[in-house]
Design a protein around this motif. Structure first.
Motif, PDB file in Angstrom:
ATOM      1  N   LEU A   3      59.132  35.442  39.610  1.00  0.00           N
ATOM      2  CA  LEU A   3      57.996  36.235  39.432  1.00  0.00           C
ATOM      3  C   LEU A   3      57.143  36.779  40.544  1.00  0.00           C
ATOM      4  N   PHE A   4      56.797  37.834  40.233  1.00  0.00           N
ATOM      5  CA  PHE A   4      55.425  38.209  41.444  1.00  0.00           C
ATOM      6  C   PHE A   4      54.285  38.695  40.684  1.00  0.00           C
ATOM      7  N   VAL A   5      53.117  38.814  41.229  1.00  0.00           N
ATOM      8  CA  VAL A   5      52.256  39.247  40.572  1.00  0.00           C
ATOM      9  C   VAL A   5      51.430  40.528  41.234  1.00  0.00           C
ATOM     10  N   VAL A   6      51.141  41.402  40.317  1.00  0.00           N
ATOM     11  CA  VAL A   6      50.442  42.739  40.890  1.00  0.00           C
ATOM     12  C   VAL A   6      49.196  42.914  40.134  1.00  0.00           C
ATOM     13  N   HIS A   7      48.292  43.424  40.828  1.00  0.00           N
ATOM     14  CA  HIS A   7      47.017  43.815  40.252  1.00  0.00           C
ATOM     15  C   HIS A   7      46.900  45.188  39.539  1.00  0.00           C
ATOM     16  N   GLY A   8      46.921  45.228  38.245  1.00  0.00           N
ATOM     17  CA  GLY A   8      47.040  46.442  37.355  1.00  0.00           C
ATOM     18  C   GLY A   8      45.645  46.949  37.200  1.00  0.00           C
ATOM     19  N   ILE A   9      45.490  48.425  37.661  1.00  0.00           N
ATOM     20  CA  ILE A   9      44.142  49.171  37.164  1.00  0.00           C
ATOM     21  C   ILE A   9      44.407  50.274  36.423  1.00  0.00           C
ATOM     22  N   GLY A  10      43.327  50.526  35.732  1.00  0.00           N
ATOM     23  CA  GLY A  10      43.771  51.969  35.053  1.00  0.00           C
ATOM     24  C   GLY A  10      43.612  51.603  33.357  1.00  0.00           C
ATOM     25  N   SER A  11      43.352  52.828  32.923  1.00  0.00           N
ATOM     26  CA  SER A  11      43.436  52.579  31.272  1.00  0.00           C
ATOM     27  C   SER A  11      44.658  53.016  30.497  1.00  0.00           C
ATOM     28  N   CYS A  12      45.520  53.264  31.140  1.00  0.00           N
ATOM     29  CA  CYS A  12      46.793  53.940  30.191  1.00  0.00           C
ATOM     30  C   CYS A  12      47.554  52.908  29.467  1.00  0.00           C
ATOM     31  N   MET A  13      47.276  51.550  29.659  1.00  0.00           N
ATOM     32  CA  MET A  13      47.952  50.576  29.017  1.00  0.00           C
ATOM     33  C   MET A  13      46.815  49.754  28.318  1.00  0.00           C
ATOM     34  N   ASP A  14      45.535  50.241  28.072  1.00  0.00           N
ATOM     35  CA  ASP A  14      44.601  49.445  27.516  1.00  0.00           C
ATOM     36  C   ASP A  14      44.669  49.019  25.927  1.00  0.00           C
ATOM     37  N   ARG A  15      45.704  49.196  25.467  1.00  0.00           N
ATOM     38  CA  ARG A  15      45.853  48.774  24.098  1.00  0.00           C
ATOM     39  C   ARG A  15      46.715  47.212  24.299  1.00  0.00           C
ATOM     40  N   ARG A  16      47.238  47.042  25.507  1.00  0.00           N
ATOM     41  CA  ARG A  16      48.075  45.818  25.831  1.00  0.00           C
ATOM     42  C   ARG A  16      47.217  45.033  26.756  1.00  0.00           C
ATOM     43  N   PHE A  17      46.703  45.513  27.900  1.00  0.00           N
ATOM     44  CA  PHE A  17      46.152  45.038  29.218  1.00  0.00           C
ATOM     45  C   PHE A  17      44.701  45.388  29.230  1.00  0.00           C
ATOM     46  N   PRO A  18      43.954  44.558  29.787  1.00  0.00           N
ATOM     47  CA  PRO A  18      42.660  44.860  30.252  1.00  0.00           C
ATOM     48  C   PRO A  18      42.741  45.809  31.224  1.00  0.00           C
ATOM     49  N   GLU A  19      41.957  46.827  31.483  1.00  0.00           N
ATOM     50  CA  GLU A  19      41.914  48.039  32.624  1.00  0.00           C
ATOM     51  C   GLU A  19      41.750  47.402  34.024  1.00  0.00           C
TER      52      GLU A  19
END
Length: 210
Positions: A114-130
């Motif tokens: 496992l590795f972790v990334v910081h996701g930003i933006g709104s194109c997946m906002d039905r699943r994840f916070p922005e």
């Protein structure tokens, strides 16, 4: 021992020269030299490949022998993992990251790479916070409907929904409450899109970063 020293030690243990390692990851000697001198670190797509070549995991390369090597305030229920980059979920592109994210130890145990990334933006906002911490398993084959971290030359790295089609075609789709995001359809004759891993865990970034 820091990242640069770990790469050097593992390379030497594997009996590889800098030139041989550079050839295996598809980069120049200068890039590997920069890693080993501490001047730079690999991009997201190269980190997983480097770990495979050296017989280790992205977690070890970034963090060392274990969580105790990171300045920690983790409880017994979490493991601190350093976020290795920022990735696009609608806006921006990947960049450096140096935050430590608290990941449930059960998730880390089930997904050793496992590795972790910081996701930003709104194109997946039905699943994840922005603004989300995303745990990615580079060894898990995606299934239709999974959120995946991918990379191509045109867009850099980004997170979309994976859908397998007929004849080797793959569609990558946004999952957003907002309109305007186009699906990316990749056929056998199109420029390749590299799947860097499947998202197996997420949390609002501000809730788990320290």
């Amino acid at each position: 021992m820091d990242f640069s020293a770990r790469v050097r030690a593992l390379r030497e243990s594997a009996g590889l020269t800098q030139a041989q390692l550079a050839d295996k990851v598809g980069l120049t000697n200068r890039a590997v030299g920069a890693w080993e001198s501490g001047r730079s670190k690999p991009r997201l797509d190269k980190l997983s490949q480097l770990a495979d070549i050296l017989g280790t995991t992205p977690y070890y390369l970034m963090n060392g022998d274990g969580p105790e090597r990171v300045e920690s305030r983790a409880t017994s229920a979490t493991v601190p993992i350093r976020a290795i980059g920022v990735t696009c979920m609608g806006d921006g592109d990947e960049a450096g990251a140096d935050a430590v994210v608290e990941v449930p130890e059960g998730v880390a145990a089930r997904h050793p790479g496992l590795f972790v990334v910081h996701g930003i933006g709104s194109c997946m906002d039905r699943r994840f916070p922005e603004d989300a911490a995303l745990g990615v398993d580079p060894d898990m084959e995606p299934r239709t409907g999974d959120a995946v971290l991918v990379r191509d030359e045109a867009h850099g790295s980004f997170v979309h929904v994976y859908m397998a089609g007929a004849g080797g075609t793959v569609m990558l789709s946004a999952d957003s409450w907002q309109d305007g995001y186009e699906d990316l359809v990749v056929g056998p004759r199109d420029p390749p899109v590299e799947v860097l891993g499947t998202v197996v865990w997420w949390q609002a970034y501000e809730d788990v970063v320290r």
